[in-house]
Motif scaffolding. Structure first.
Motif, mmCIF file in Angstrom:
data_model
loop_
_atom_site.group_PDB
_atom_site.id
_atom_site.type_symbol
_atom_site.label_atom_id
_atom_site.label_comp_id
_atom_site.label_asym_id
_atom_site.label_seq_id
_atom_site.Cartn_x
_atom_site.Cartn_y
_atom_site.Cartn_z
ATOM 1 N N LEU A 14 1.061 -1.272 0.073
ATOM 2 C CA LEU A 14 -0.118 0.116 0.086
ATOM 3 C C LEU A 14 0.909 1.203 0.142
ATOM 4 O O LEU A 14 0.655 2.253 -0.745
ATOM 5 C CB LEU A 14 -1.038 -0.078 1.111
ATOM 6 C CG LEU A 14 -1.894 1.063 1.151
ATOM 7 C CD1 LEU A 14 -2.776 0.973 0.184
ATOM 8 C CD2 LEU A 14 -2.708 1.105 2.641
ATOM 9 N N SER A 15 2.005 1.214 0.794
ATOM 10 C CA SER A 15 2.802 2.301 0.749
ATOM 11 C C SER A 15 3.401 2.509 -0.566
ATOM 12 O O SER A 15 3.704 3.804 -0.785
ATOM 13 C CB SER A 15 3.889 2.239 1.970
ATOM 14 O OG SER A 15 3.067 2.080 3.206
ATOM 15 N N LEU A 16 3.929 1.375 -0.914
ATOM 16 C CA LEU A 16 4.773 1.390 -2.056
ATOM 17 C C LEU A 16 3.835 2.120 -3.331
ATOM 18 O O LEU A 16 4.085 3.037 -4.183
ATOM 19 C CB LEU A 16 5.199 0.001 -2.915
ATOM 20 C CG LEU A 16 5.734 -0.017 -4.302
ATOM 21 C CD1 LEU A 16 7.141 0.796 -4.166
ATOM 22 C CD2 LEU A 16 5.717 -1.701 -4.496
ATOM 23 N N LYS A 17 2.534 1.744 -3.562
ATOM 24 C CA LYS A 17 1.580 2.205 -4.496
ATOM 25 C C LYS A 17 1.510 3.804 -4.126
ATOM 26 O O LYS A 17 1.206 4.528 -5.138
ATOM 27 C CB LYS A 17 0.213 1.748 -4.201
ATOM 28 C CG LYS A 17 0.067 0.312 -4.773
ATOM 29 C CD LYS A 17 -1.404 -0.360 -4.490
ATOM 30 C CE LYS A 17 -1.775 -1.646 -4.991
ATOM 31 N NZ LYS A 17 -2.990 -2.312 -4.761
ATOM 32 N N ASN A 18 1.832 4.221 -2.972
ATOM 33 C CA ASN A 18 1.520 5.745 -2.756
ATOM 34 C C ASN A 18 2.830 6.463 -2.946
ATOM 35 O O ASN A 18 2.971 7.625 -2.418
ATOM 36 C CB ASN A 18 0.787 5.984 -1.310
ATOM 37 C CG ASN A 18 -0.772 5.401 -1.203
ATOM 38 O OD1 ASN A 18 -1.264 5.608 -2.105
ATOM 39 N ND2 ASN A 18 -1.013 4.931 0.005
ATOM 40 N N PHE A 24 9.561 0.708 -0.894
ATOM 41 C CA PHE A 24 10.123 -0.060 -1.855
ATOM 42 C C PHE A 24 11.648 -0.561 -1.549
ATOM 43 O O PHE A 24 11.712 -1.621 -1.953
ATOM 44 C CB PHE A 24 10.485 0.982 -3.098
ATOM 45 C CG PHE A 24 11.322 0.545 -4.337
ATOM 46 C CD1 PHE A 24 10.618 -0.092 -5.171
ATOM 47 C CD2 PHE A 24 12.542 1.051 -4.253
ATOM 48 C CE1 PHE A 24 11.528 -0.631 -6.510
ATOM 49 C CE2 PHE A 24 13.359 0.528 -5.265
ATOM 50 C CZ PHE A 24 12.692 -0.238 -6.369
ATOM 51 N N GLU A 25 12.338 0.232 -0.659
ATOM 52 C CA GLU A 25 13.655 -0.637 -0.449
ATOM 53 C C GLU A 25 13.434 -1.721 0.596
ATOM 54 O O GLU A 25 14.240 -2.722 0.551
ATOM 55 C CB GLU A 25 14.359 0.707 0.541
ATOM 56 C CG GLU A 25 15.056 1.652 -0.325
ATOM 57 C CD GLU A 25 15.762 2.641 0.585
ATOM 58 O OE1 GLU A 25 15.258 2.906 1.935
ATOM 59 O OE2 GLU A 25 16.584 3.331 -0.065
ATOM 60 N N TRP A 61 8.948 -0.094 -9.421
ATOM 61 C CA TRP A 61 8.980 1.314 -9.236
ATOM 62 C C TRP A 61 8.051 2.007 -10.146
ATOM 63 O O TRP A 61 6.966 2.850 -9.699
ATOM 64 C CB TRP A 61 10.343 2.045 -8.585
ATOM 65 C CG TRP A 61 10.242 3.271 -8.481
ATOM 66 C CD1 TRP A 61 10.459 4.327 -9.041
ATOM 67 C CD2 TRP A 61 9.899 3.738 -7.249
ATOM 68 N NE1 TRP A 61 10.355 5.619 -8.431
ATOM 69 C CE2 TRP A 61 9.878 5.107 -6.945
ATOM 70 C CE3 TRP A 61 9.283 3.177 -5.968
ATOM 71 C CZ2 TRP A 61 9.367 5.951 -6.277
ATOM 72 C CZ3 TRP A 61 8.921 4.117 -5.010
ATOM 73 C CH2 TRP A 61 9.039 5.616 -5.073
ATOM 74 N N THR A 62 8.367 2.135 -11.353
ATOM 75 C CA THR A 62 7.979 2.743 -12.425
ATOM 76 C C THR A 62 6.519 2.412 -12.543
ATOM 77 O O THR A 62 5.531 3.361 -12.757
ATOM 78 C CB THR A 62 8.392 2.588 -13.773
ATOM 79 O OG1 THR A 62 9.821 2.590 -13.563
ATOM 80 C CG2 THR A 62 7.837 3.339 -14.831
#
Length: 193
Positions: A14-18, A24-25, A61-62
């Protein structure tokens, strides 16, 4: 610690999507080594495997906003890695059999190490069959597909014409496929051994 990270993976996704680089790390730390090991078993090259893992995470990431997975990214990341492996080998050797081999291995679980034994058995059988071919075909296949020399370089080394090298390579690979029978889809492993 990895268990704790896995327990939090839905939150990390969820945090990655935001757009959280920290999430991500953490995801990278969870999966990079496993994806690298998976890639290395096919590429036999540390550098190529590192590039594939980098490409997978750059793409993750992209495209982070498009991620549909909510619980775990494991399947997504391994599928992405599989596709990068297939593309890498298509570029390198232009052989669709490699895709079949990756698919076969993928169906037998990416964590299952049993195909290591299959690979070793295949290599042993391949080498035994290679020795049954005419000497020129053995040399041409070894120089071309194992040592990665060009047809011109092989022609110079063996004092043959380039056309003879092409013909011997084609005949030799055809014989190998026939003699390997059901293991023929593994023939492509010759190119990465």
């Amino acid at each position: 610690m990895e268990k704790q990270m896995q327990d939090n993976e839905p939150q990390l996704i969820l945090s990655l999507k935001n757009g959280s680089y920290k999430a991500f790390e953490r995801i990278y730390q969870m999966y990079a080594k496993r994806l690298f090991a998976y890639s290395l078993q096919f590429t036999k090259s540390q550098e190529e495997s590192e590039e594939i893992v980098q490409d997978v995470f750059m793409r993750l990431w992209t495209n982070r906003a498009k991620i549909r997975q909510e619980d775990t990214l494991r399947s997504l990341l391994f599928i992405m890695t599989k596709h990068y492996l297939i593309n890498a080998f298509r570029t390198k050797i232009n052989q669709p059999e490699y895709e079949e081999y990756i698919q076969y291995v993928n169906e037998h679980s990416v964590d299952d190490a049993s195909y290591q034994l299959e690979y070793q058995e295949f290599v042993a059988k391949f080498r035994a069959i290679l020795k049954t071919l005419p000497e020129t075909q053995q040399k041409v296949i070894t120089l071309s597909k194992i040592e990665q020399f060009s047809n011109k370089e092989i022609a110079d080394k063996l004092s043959l014409s380039e056309q003879t090298v092409k013909n011997q390579l084609s005949l030799g690979l055809k014989s190998l496929k026939e003699k390997l029978g059901s293991l023929g889809i593994y023939l492509v492993l010759l190119f990465i051994n």
